[in-house]
Design a protein around this motif. Structure first.
Motif, PDB file in Angstrom:
ATOM      1  N   ALA A 122       1.343  -1.501  15.642  1.00 44.74           N
ATOM      2  CA  ALA A 122       1.998  -0.702  16.676  1.00 44.74           C
ATOM      3  C   ALA A 122       3.515  -0.857  16.559  1.00 44.74           C
ATOM      4  O   ALA A 122       4.273   0.104  16.691  1.00 44.74           O
ATOM      5  N   TRP A 123       3.946  -2.075  16.274  1.00 44.97           N
ATOM      6  CA  TRP A 123       5.376  -2.378  16.169  1.00 44.97           C
ATOM      7  C   TRP A 123       6.047  -1.544  15.082  1.00 44.97           C
ATOM      8  O   TRP A 123       7.155  -1.047  15.249  1.00 44.97           O
ATOM      9  N   VAL A 124       5.340  -1.365  13.935  1.00 44.26           N
ATOM     10  CA  VAL A 124       5.922  -0.533  12.872  1.00 44.26           C
ATOM     11  C   VAL A 124       5.482   0.922  13.013  1.00 44.26           C
ATOM     12  O   VAL A 124       5.781   1.749  12.149  1.00 44.26           O
ATOM     13  N   GLY A 125       4.767   1.244  14.095  1.00 45.74           N
ATOM     14  CA  GLY A 125       4.414   2.638  14.355  1.00 45.74           C
ATOM     15  C   GLY A 125       3.363   3.183  13.409  1.00 45.74           C
ATOM     16  O   GLY A 125       3.389   4.356  13.053  1.00 45.74           O
ATOM     17  N   LEU A 126       2.409   2.335  12.992  1.00 44.24           N
ATOM     18  CA  LEU A 126       1.394   2.809  12.052  1.00 44.24           C
ATOM     19  C   LEU A 126      -0.008   2.737  12.639  1.00 44.24           C
ATOM     20  O   LEU A 126      -0.986   2.828  11.914  1.00 44.24           O
ATOM     21  N   ARG A 127      -0.067   2.573  13.959  1.00 44.84           N
ATOM     22  CA  ARG A 127      -1.384   2.393  14.565  1.00 44.84           C
ATOM     23  C   ARG A 127      -2.321   3.563  14.247  1.00 44.84           C
ATOM     24  O   ARG A 127      -3.493   3.362  13.959  1.00 44.84           O
ATOM     25  N   ALA A 130      -3.932   3.594  10.554  1.00 48.93           N
ATOM     26  CA  ALA A 130      -4.585   2.367  10.095  1.00 48.93           C
ATOM     27  C   ALA A 130      -5.636   2.606   9.017  1.00 48.93           C
ATOM     28  O   ALA A 130      -5.799   1.804   8.108  1.00 48.93           O
ATOM     29  N   ASP A 131      -6.345   3.740   9.121  1.00 47.98           N
ATOM     30  CA  ASP A 131      -7.453   3.970   8.191  1.00 47.98           C
ATOM     31  C   ASP A 131      -7.067   4.819   6.992  1.00 47.98           C
ATOM     32  O   ASP A 131      -7.907   5.113   6.137  1.00 47.98           O
ATOM     33  N   ALA A 132      -5.788   5.217   6.949  1.00 41.15           N
ATOM     34  CA  ALA A 132      -5.357   6.029   5.810  1.00 41.15           C
ATOM     35  C   ALA A 132      -5.272   5.149   4.566  1.00 41.15           C
ATOM     36  O   ALA A 132      -5.101   3.935   4.649  1.00 41.15           O
ATOM     37  N   LEU A 133      -5.407   5.779   3.395  1.00 38.44           N
ATOM     38  CA  LEU A 133      -5.208   5.036   2.147  1.00 38.44           C
ATOM     39  C   LEU A 133      -3.729   5.115   1.779  1.00 38.44           C
ATOM     40  O   LEU A 133      -3.062   6.114   2.084  1.00 38.44           O
ATOM     41  N   PRO A 134      -3.183   4.107   1.136  1.00 37.47           N
ATOM     42  CA  PRO A 134      -1.745   4.094   0.821  1.00 37.47           C
ATOM     43  C   PRO A 134      -1.228   5.364   0.151  1.00 37.47           C
ATOM     44  O   PRO A 134      -0.138   5.821   0.498  1.00 37.47           O
ATOM     45  N   PRO A 135      -1.970   5.951  -0.795  1.00 39.74           N
ATOM     46  CA  PRO A 135      -1.414   7.157  -1.425  1.00 39.74           C
ATOM     47  C   PRO A 135      -1.241   8.328  -0.444  1.00 39.74           C
ATOM     48  O   PRO A 135      -0.534   9.294  -0.750  1.00 39.74           O
ATOM     49  N   GLU A 136      -1.878   8.228   0.725  1.00 41.86           N
ATOM     50  CA  GLU A 136      -1.761   9.314   1.700  1.00 41.86           C
ATOM     51  C   GLU A 136      -0.552   9.140   2.615  1.00 41.86           C
ATOM     52  O   GLU A 136      -0.302   9.970   3.489  1.00 41.86           O
ATOM     53  N   LEU A 137       0.196   8.043   2.448  1.00 42.30           N
ATOM     54  CA  LEU A 137       1.310   7.771   3.353  1.00 42.30           C
ATOM     55  C   LEU A 137       2.588   8.432   2.879  1.00 42.30           C
ATOM     56  O   LEU A 137       2.790   8.648   1.678  1.00 42.30           O
ATOM     57  N   SER A 138       3.469   8.730   3.831  1.00 47.43           N
ATOM     58  CA  SER A 138       4.804   9.232   3.476  1.00 47.43           C
ATOM     59  C   SER A 138       5.647   8.042   3.031  1.00 47.43           C
ATOM     60  O   SER A 138       5.264   6.886   3.222  1.00 47.43           O
ATOM     61  N   GLY A 140       8.397   6.818   4.240  1.00 43.86           N
ATOM     62  CA  GLY A 140       8.793   5.946   5.341  1.00 43.86           C
ATOM     63  C   GLY A 140       7.632   5.110   5.851  1.00 43.86           C
ATOM     64  O   GLY A 140       7.785   3.939   6.184  1.00 43.86           O
ATOM     65  N   GLU A 141       6.443   5.733   5.877  1.00 48.18           N
ATOM     66  CA  GLU A 141       5.255   4.991   6.311  1.00 48.18           C
ATOM     67  C   GLU A 141       4.949   3.847   5.345  1.00 48.18           C
ATOM     68  O   GLU A 141       4.575   2.754   5.753  1.00 48.18           O
ATOM     69  N   ARG A 142       5.135   4.134   4.059  1.00 48.35           N
ATOM     70  CA  ARG A 142       4.910   3.085   3.054  1.00 48.35           C
ATOM     71  C   ARG A 142       5.864   1.923   3.284  1.00 48.35           C
ATOM     72  O   ARG A 142       5.471   0.762   3.238  1.00 48.35           O
ATOM     73  N   GLN A 143       7.135   2.266   3.533  1.00 46.60           N
ATOM     74  CA  GLN A 143       8.130   1.208   3.741  1.00 46.60           C
ATOM     75  C   GLN A 143       7.782   0.364   4.957  1.00 46.60           C
ATOM     76  O   GLN A 143       7.916  -0.867   4.941  1.00 46.60           O
ATOM     77  N   ARG A 144       7.296   1.035   6.022  1.00 49.08           N
ATOM     78  CA  ARG A 144       6.962   0.287   7.238  1.00 49.08           C
ATOM     79  C   ARG A 144       5.714  -0.565   7.024  1.00 49.08           C
ATOM     80  O   ARG A 144       5.641  -1.697   7.500  1.00 49.08           O
ATOM     81  N   ALA A 145       4.761   0.016   6.263  1.00 50.66           N
ATOM     82  CA  ALA A 145       3.556  -0.774   5.962  1.00 50.66           C
ATOM     83  C   ALA A 145       3.924  -2.005   5.138  1.00 50.66           C
ATOM     84  O   ALA A 145       3.411  -3.100   5.367  1.00 50.66           O
ATOM     85  N   ALA A 146       4.838  -1.801   4.179  1.00 48.56           N
ATOM     86  CA  ALA A 146       5.256  -2.926   3.340  1.00 48.56           C
ATOM     87  C   ALA A 146       5.937  -4.001   4.186  1.00 48.56           C
ATOM     88  O   ALA A 146       5.731  -5.200   3.978  1.00 48.56           O
ATOM     89  N   LEU A 147       6.734  -3.555   5.156  1.00 44.16           N
ATOM     90  CA  LEU A 147       7.416  -4.515   6.030  1.00 44.16           C
ATOM     91  C   LEU A 147       6.392  -5.272   6.881  1.00 44.16           C
ATOM     92  O   LEU A 147       6.471  -6.493   7.038  1.00 44.16           O
TER      93      LEU A 147
END
Ligand SMILES: Nc1ncnc2c1ncn2[C@@H]1O[C@H](COP(=O)(O)OP(=O)(O)OP(=O)(O)O)[C@@H](O)[C@H]1O
Ligand SMILES: [Mg+2]
Lengths: 225, 301
Positions: A122-127, A130-138, A140-147
């Motif tokens: 929730a803190w990185v705004g990816l709630r 959660a069930d998406a696969l990494p290749p489906e992320l934008s 910015g979403e990838r960067q937040r997931a990595a963080l």
């Protein structure tokens, strides 16, 4: 916490870094900047033990990295949260499991940590993702997931390589804000970035030192930033 | 050292989540299943061959050790005297445990299958038979023959050994050959699984790198591969053994006329040996994957 003493590194050709000495004290906030190809990523890899210096020594948490065996290196990586420049993920696992990966590989009980994980997502705004696969992320979403993955083990040190690499200004401000928050919680932060505007903006929020690689050396950048 | 069994246990059982971190890999899975199935199938036959020839060798060796026969062919008047003389010589021969002249009834029983039950034995020129039981160590056959030749002209020593000993040796080498085949099968299986494991490790180089980056130990990563390959080998070998056992069961029943070829089935403890084949297959896969993974991981940072 991290001490580099007269570190030099070369990939086999000429020296890329020479005579680099720097100390990261607990709770400090550092930027590492320099032109593309200057060796920022290389220097970060030296810090978290992915590369060994060709001369000089790197100490982390009191231990010389050169003396670590493979198991000890693995344990060191659990104490340092790393956001990689290319945000490596396991593409076959959903985002939530990727973020939890450091917990998984260190044998933590995921069920016990699930509240933690939910909060972090929730803190990185990816709630919602959660069930998406990494290749489906934008980007910015990838960067937040990595963080998120970098901080899930509550490491004392967070090393981020171009964490705002491929996101717009607004998103880079948000990511920076997350890192500043972590620093306020007492974490030591080291960010490599060539984005001077971002660094200038950060200086309004946090007491940051800026290190610059130029001509193979590491210098403390002054007020010219 | 004392931690090793626990560590192996952990490697095998591990945490179920570890299985997910390595993506399922299609062709190495099929290769492992097929190779271990085929190898287990072959191992069942090698085992059947080995056990059957072992049984045969034991039985023949037993019979060999049991007895030789002394045949006394002499005119009716001299037969009793020559028999006594021969018995005396046998008593004096070192290495002969006992010697006994067969009674008329016993001789008749031996002939009954050929000549019928109620033959008038006294009218037939049937030689007197003496059963010689060999001791440990055995007697000197040539020496005994020389002495008999000089003192009991009608005596012929038939010690079966002549023609059976090579057969026992053949059966024994067949048994050894069976075991060698099983060892070779295990070796070939280890080689194939090593190849498959290496292919899987190479295909997952990126995954392994990410796992290392987030702090996974080699043991954890290796464990994910080892578990997977061991399980596949176990399943493949289980199916192979089941098929092999069906194959063995379809062979004709053991029978006197068929001799060796029809005695190939498993008996008694033999069945336990068969059940060991999948376990052996899994152990081979475990060791092969362990070796491949530890080697491979050392090459990565
Ligand atoms: N594995 C490698 N082998 C050989 N040379 C390498 C390797 N990795 C990086 N280099 C070279 O070392 C130099 C520094 O690379 P590095 O990635 O540290 O630069 P950087 O400052 O992070 O650049 P950027 O801002 O583009 O990310 C580059 O010239 C690069 O080509
Ligand atoms: Mg870089």
């Amino acid at each position: 916490m991290i001490e580099l003493d007269n570190v030099a590194y070369s990939y086999g050709g000429g020296e890329l870094l020479s005579d680099v000495s720097v100390r990261l004290t607990p709770g400090s906030f550092h930027f590492l900047t320099g032109p593309s190809g200057a060796g920022k990523t290389t220097l970060l890899k030296l810090v978290y033990g992915a590369l060994m210096p060709t001369a000089g020594s790197v100490r982390a948490f009191g231990a010389d990295l050169r003396g670590l065996d493979r198991d000890q290196t693995a344990l060191l990586r659990r104490k340092i949260g790393v956001v990689h420049q290319d945000c490596r993920f396991l593409d076959h696992l959903p985002v939530a499991e990727n973020i939890a990966l450091p917990l998984t590989v260190s044998g933590r009980d995921l069920a016990a940590e699930s509240a933690n994980l939910g909060e972090l997502m929730a803190w990185v705004g990816l709630r919602e993702r959660a069930d998406a696969l990494p290749p489906e992320l934008s980007g910015g979403e990838r960067q937040r997931a990595a963080l998120a993955r970098a901080v899930i083990m509550s490491p004392e040190l967070i090393v981020a390589d171009e964490p705002t690499g491929n996101v717009d200004w607004e998103m880079s401000q948000r990511l920076l804000q997350l890192l500043v928050e972590l620093n306020r919680m007492g974490k030591t932060v080291l960010i490599a970035s060539h984005d001077l505007a971002l660094i200038r903006a950060a200086k309004n929020h946090v007491q940051a030192r800026v290190l610059r690689i130029s001509n193979r050396r590491l210098q403390l950048a002054g007020a010219d930033l | 050292m004392s931690a090793a069994p626990g560590r192996i246990r952990a490697l095998f059982l591990g945490d179920p989540q570890a299985g997910r971190v390595v993506p399922p890999s299609g062709f190495t899975a099929h290769l492992t299943l097929f190779a271990s199935g085929a190898m287990a199938f072959l191992a069942v036959f090698a085992l059947a061959l080995s056990l059957a020839s072992g049984r045969l060798a034991d039985r023949w060796a037993d019979e060999l050790a049991k007895s030789a026969t002394l045949r006394i062919t002499a005119p009716a008047g001299q037969r009793a005297a020559q028999t006594d003389a021969a018995l005396e010589i046998l008593r004096q021969t070192p290495g002969v445990a006992s010697a006994r002249a067969l009674s008329a009834e016993e001789q008749a029983a031996l002939l009954a299958p050929w000549l019928g039950a109620d033959i008038p034995m006294d009218d037939l020129p049937v030689p007197q038979l003496i059963e010689v039981i060999e001791g440990e160590p055995g007697y000197d056959g040539a020496g005994l023959r020389l002495r008999l030749g000089a003192e009991v002209p009608g005596a012929v020593l038939d010690d079966h050994t002549r023609w059976r000993r090579p057969l026992v040796e053949a059966a024994n080498s067949l048994r050894r050959l069976g075991w060698v085949s099983i060892a070779l099968i295990a070796g070939a299986m280890a080689a194939m699984i090593t190849l498959a494991a290496n292919a899987a490790l190479a295909a997952n180089a990126q995954v392994i790198e990410v796992l290392r980056l987030v702090g996974a130990r080699d043991r954890y990563i290796a464990g994910a591969f080892i578990r997977r390959f061991t399980l596949r080998a176990l399943i493949g070998a289980g199916v192979g053994v089941a098929l092999g056992m069906i194959g063995v069961a379809l062979l004709p029943e053991a029978s006197e006329e068929g001799g060796f070829l029809t005695g190939l089935g498993f008996r008694g403890v033999g069945w336990l040996w068969v059940l060991l084949v999948p376990v052996l297959g899994a152990a081979v896969a475990f060791a092969a994957t362990w070796r491949a993974a530890t080697r491979r991981l050392k090459e990565l940072t």
